[in-house]
Design a protein around this motif. Sequence first.
Motif, PDB file in Angstrom:
ATOM      1  N   VAL A  29      46.337  62.455   8.270  1.00 37.02           N
ATOM      2  CA  VAL A  29      46.680  63.160   9.178  1.00 37.02           C
ATOM      3  C   VAL A  29      48.037  63.457   9.610  1.00 37.02           C
ATOM      4  O   VAL A  29      48.777  62.310   9.832  1.00 37.02           O
ATOM      5  N   LYS A  30      48.702  64.604   9.217  1.00 40.08           N
ATOM      6  CA  LYS A  30      50.158  64.759   9.450  1.00 40.08           C
ATOM      7  C   LYS A  30      50.536  65.013  10.589  1.00 40.08           C
ATOM      8  O   LYS A  30      49.948  66.255  11.308  1.00 40.08           O
ATOM      9  N   CYS A  31      51.936  64.878  11.045  1.00 36.18           N
ATOM     10  CA  CYS A  31      52.397  65.040  12.367  1.00 36.18           C
ATOM     11  C   CYS A  31      53.882  65.688  12.266  1.00 36.18           C
ATOM     12  O   CYS A  31      54.557  64.612  11.515  1.00 36.18           O
ATOM     13  N   ILE A  32      54.504  66.497  12.826  1.00 32.89           N
ATOM     14  CA  ILE A  32      56.134  66.724  12.995  1.00 32.89           C
ATOM     15  C   ILE A  32      56.441  65.739  14.011  1.00 32.89           C
ATOM     16  O   ILE A  32      56.261  66.185  15.231  1.00 32.89           O
ATOM     17  N   CYS A  33      57.403  64.836  13.651  1.00 29.99           N
ATOM     18  CA  CYS A  33      58.127  63.955  14.683  1.00 29.99           C
ATOM     19  C   CYS A  33      59.551  64.272  14.646  1.00 29.99           C
ATOM     20  O   CYS A  33      60.201  64.670  13.739  1.00 29.99           O
TER      21      CYS A  33
END
Length: 623
Positions: free
Chosen positions: A585-589
């Motif tokens: 599960v990816k997230c833009i940090c």
Amino acid sequence: MEEEIKAEFRKSGFALDGDEDEILRKCLTFCINYSLTPSDLVSSWEVYYLNRLLNGSTVQNAEMDGFLLHLQNVVKESIITEEPDLHIYSSKDVDMILNNEDEYVREETIGTPTNKLYSLSSEQFDYEHQPNGSAYSSGKPSNVITPFGQRREKFAVKYSINQLSTEENGKKELVAEDSEDDFLKKVKTRERCSMVVHGTKPEPNCRFMYDRTEDRFRALESRIRRHTSAFVASGVHKDLMDPTVASQQKSIFAVGMICCDGEGHLNDKSILLQSSAECSGGQRVRLDLQRLSQFSIFPGQVVGIEGNNPSGHCLIASKIIDSIPVSVPADVSLRPVKRQALNQGTQLTDPSSSDEELSVIIAAGPFTTTDNLFFEPLTELLAYASRKTPQLLILLGPFVDSEHPEIRRGATDRSFDEIFHVEIMRKLRDYVDYLGDAARVVLVPSIRDANHDFVFPQPGFDIPSSNLNNQITNLTNPGIFEANQVKVGCCTVDILKQLSGEEMSRNPSNGIPSDRMSRLAYHILSQRSFYPLYPPAEDVPLDFSLAPDTLHFSLIPDILVLPSDMKYFVKVVSGGGRNDGEEQVKCICINPGRLAKGECAGTFVELHYNGDPDTASASIIGI
């Protein structure tokens, strides 16, 4: 004259020490350089003597250098009083002149450099959009030249992902703006995005600084039990054991929080594991990680440990699991009825808006340079946003920075609330008035805001928004909201920098370096907490009695904004699934950097999200 000076000292009750000739020689020099009579000199010495709280009545040669500085300050103050428009040059002025010598210093008439500087200042703040003749005004006199106003590079792309940029002179620059007039730009303004705020606690004007030891225990215990339930619900680890019980041959699985044995940083000999009160009565056991080729831990981190405890005094780890399995259901701590009520109270929807598509500009304070309170960087940011017309503008504190030199020493004649409303809110109202109903602004406070509560978690600003058509949203710190169904999490406490100082890690044995910024952001996502560090940093007023659930988030957001003094970045980080082959599960940090850095310009982020972190485009722009 030396005899007269000596006589004046004796008349005032002062005696000269053994180095009498040297003292009289220096005093004679002071009288000649500063046009003082012996009587004036001794009077100045009496003032110096009282200010320094010197013991005894002997004039010592060791005090002559300090006395000279005192005389210089007295003369300087008298000159400034007589000529208030006179500017006393400092090292900053000299550096500024030297750095710009090629551009401004010419062999021309004496008045030419001044005229050129005045012309530059006028052009810098002649912005494109000035409704009512006052919007985006920097609030500074037109004849004042600041280092920020003299910068040469404006809106240069420092870093970008999935976005093309032009290059000139070896530097990345933004594509030139089109020549459309103001009317056409306003007609083409983007659609109004939907807005849902998840949670409104703590509320403004709440009571704080009343947390107890029981509150801290419950909050930490809740974190450990939450992780334990998640591991059990995943079905991978069903049998949880007490890590403090001896297990010579059988391998066990335990969940607990990383602690440090004593003060200082973690090391190989000081790692402890504290399990839940239900499992082990809250007891701690020493943790040995020598068998692991790779790990990254910090105090307060909740992890799963596979290993054995031969003696009952030391748990020898064979595997460490540092993230909650992605397959676990959403957190049920917020009941559905409560969640629905919050949505109804804060949802500002527009059915025609595009789902999971969002254009946003993100900037973090300080919003003014350290040499003044003109808020020039904020003015230029709003002018840029007015040209780009993003659906959302996210501004993160500090807005009125308590660490600003003028704020710290009380050199301003305005109250902190007045500075905030005049320099921040008035500019934001002009911004939303100019762009119309489609413009939205989210404000997130900081514990460094001088005009707000010094507590964490932190309530949002108490600003009436009835006259702004709900265009300015005040978010808590930390806080989560959805815009066009894109979930965004924000926290202004510099957790990245604090984790960097407390983290203990071991890189893989193959020598492949790991991305430290991504690893720090991964800790936030894997722990499902905006502030997983415990004990907290000394300058963080963490209050566990004040909505402890605010620090926790059950689902990984699409965008995570973590402003930090560390280097800016935009990274796509996996928030889970790193263990046992789970789907990632990816997230833009995002760390947008600071909009103002000292007396210089900083950076902000422009992001276009279109439903997938891997295909989103973003640029870090130097203002």
